[in-house]
Design an enzyme around this catalytic site. Sequence first.
Site, PDB file in Angstrom:
ATOM      1  N   LYS A 166      39.955  42.126  52.393  1.00 20.82           N
ATOM      2  CA  LYS A 166      39.248  41.446  51.308  1.00 20.82           C
ATOM      3  C   LYS A 166      38.814  40.061  51.792  1.00 20.82           C
ATOM      4  O   LYS A 166      39.548  39.424  52.563  1.00 20.82           O
ATOM      5  CB  LYS A 166      40.196  41.338  50.116  1.00 20.82           C
ATOM      6  CG  LYS A 166      39.622  40.709  48.869  1.00 20.82           C
ATOM      7  CD  LYS A 166      40.681  40.714  47.751  1.00 20.82           C
ATOM      8  CE  LYS A 166      40.160  40.162  46.441  1.00 20.82           C
ATOM      9  NZ  LYS A 166      41.182  40.191  45.380  1.00 20.82           N
ATOM     10  N   SER A 192      39.740  42.485  41.212  1.00 20.09           N
ATOM     11  CA  SER A 192      38.714  41.812  41.978  1.00 20.09           C
ATOM     12  C   SER A 192      38.516  42.399  43.375  1.00 20.09           C
ATOM     13  O   SER A 192      37.490  42.152  44.001  1.00 20.09           O
ATOM     14  CB  SER A 192      39.078  40.331  42.117  1.00 20.09           C
ATOM     15  OG  SER A 192      40.296  40.187  42.825  1.00 20.09           O
ATOM     16  N   SER A 243      44.468  43.148  40.677  1.00 18.15           N
ATOM     17  CA  SER A 243      43.276  43.312  41.508  1.00 18.15           C
ATOM     18  C   SER A 243      43.357  44.345  42.621  1.00 18.15           C
ATOM     19  O   SER A 243      42.346  44.642  43.248  1.00 18.15           O
ATOM     20  CB  SER A 243      42.888  41.976  42.134  1.00 18.15           C
ATOM     21  OG  SER A 243      42.166  41.238  41.201  1.00 18.15           O
TER      22      SER A 243
HETATM   23  N1  GLN Z   1      41.431  40.625  36.717  1.00 18.43           N
HETATM   24  C1  GLN Z   1      42.447  39.640  36.842  1.00 18.43           C
HETATM   25  C2  GLN Z   1      41.835  38.267  36.852  1.00 18.43           C
HETATM   26  O1  GLN Z   1      40.664  38.185  36.732  1.00 18.43           O
HETATM   27  C3  GLN Z   1      43.234  39.872  38.087  1.00 18.43           C
HETATM   28  C4  GLN Z   1      42.628  39.289  39.289  1.00 18.43           C
HETATM   29  C5  GLN Z   1      43.476  39.439  40.506  1.00 18.43           C
HETATM   30  O2  GLN Z   1      44.480  40.157  40.499  1.00 18.43           O
HETATM   31  N2  GLN Z   1      43.093  38.733  41.552  1.00 18.43           N
HETATM   32  O3  GLN Z   1      42.494  37.282  36.960  1.00 18.43           O
END
Ligand code: GLN
Length: 439
Positions: A39, A114, A138
């Site tokens: 990532k 994400s 994420s």
């Molecule tokens: N969707 C969650 C957020 O927007 C989780 C994001 C993540 O785990 N990096 O914070």
Amino acid sequence: MNAFVEVFDDAIERANFLDQLQQNGKPLGKLHGVVVSIKDVICYKDHKVSAASKMLNNFTSLYNATAVERLQQEGAIIIGRNNCDEFAMGSSSENSFYGVTKNGFDESLVPGGSSGGSAVAVQMNMSMVSLGSDTGGSVRQPADFCGIVGFKPTYGKISRYGLIAYASSFDQIGIFAKNIHDVSLVLEVIAGADDFDSTAANQEIPAYSKALSSTQKYKIAYFKQALEHQSLDQEIASAIKSFIKKLQADGHTIDAIDFELLDQTIPTYYVLTTAEASSNLSRYDGVKFGYRASGEFGSLQEMYKKTRSEGFGKEVHRRIMLGTFVLSEGYFDAYYTKAQQVRQMLSQSVQEIFSNYQFIISPTVPSTAFKIGEKKNDATEMYLADLYTVLANLVGVPAISIPLFKHSNQMPFGLQMMATHHHEIDLLSFSNYLLDNDI
Ligand code: GLN
């Protein structure tokens, strides 16, 4: 698919070098020749890393993340960096400076976020495994949307050194793969103590990949409030309910338990993570590195303002502002302190549950992958996609999403399982059993 921000040219050289080692009869690493993508929040020395943000566009990593260093030592090939939501903030991979990533099953749908690019890279066989980061889901949520395995270990299991920080007390590197064996092998390579991260746990790391047989009968809990939640797709609810019956028939004990705090998890998560993000992201000010707005400035303040206004996208702005607000003098106790107290209560009740049960199960996400654009302008709706995943990060326990189900809309969805701190081995063995056996 827009799953990669960049494919590294030197991957071919690296592959040739590894072939050479093999031809010369040299000892080979555990991951010899395994094609891994990372990532775009994980540092790989002398390669670009940008957190999918204009703020870090063209920034080059000065050192390797510990996870990357360990992958390399075992012969992996890092093939490129995956697209994601900017600074890992999002649930759909739509918040990227490089544009949205598409779901390989249906290009009109999001891959989740994400770490959406990582999930699609593995889903579409562009890499064998991918490293993502999981602050609130994420890794598990995009794995669910893309029909693959997504695993977030215990907080501190994998060093965060070289992972661009979003919310440091939640962030954890996670692993995407198509099966549990691959997840386990990568985990045993990258997990473990690290002098560069004082929150990395000192626990012994077993050979997970060699300990995957599971014949045990488990005690498993699920939350009534989770399966009755109004945002849960009815078909997902009934699939999980019939799966619970199958688990019982297979000899496991499954109990429904009351978890009144479920609805408090998302607000608590968003107060605390935005607070931490506003602090972590204050370093991007145009002075030392990254983007700087052009023009002449009357004051330093003006330069900061313009740089940060232009360099960050809308969701990152929203979170920095929200985080600054909950930390501000007049509101600190009402929001930040309160949320810390709720986090403590959540930890206690989850600990209590784990003194009686080995796993807590739930759907991974309340719905299957949604349309690109569908939730982009409704932050609250978008945040609900994290309903079942944020708890594991709030309390620091390991959690996994395994692709067990298919919806009548043809999209896959997963089962989420959580175990208590450092019980990765149970989680992985039981997941392996469930994926291998049609119970
Ligand atoms: N969707 C969650 C957020 O927007 C989780 C994001 C993540 O785990 N990096 O914070």
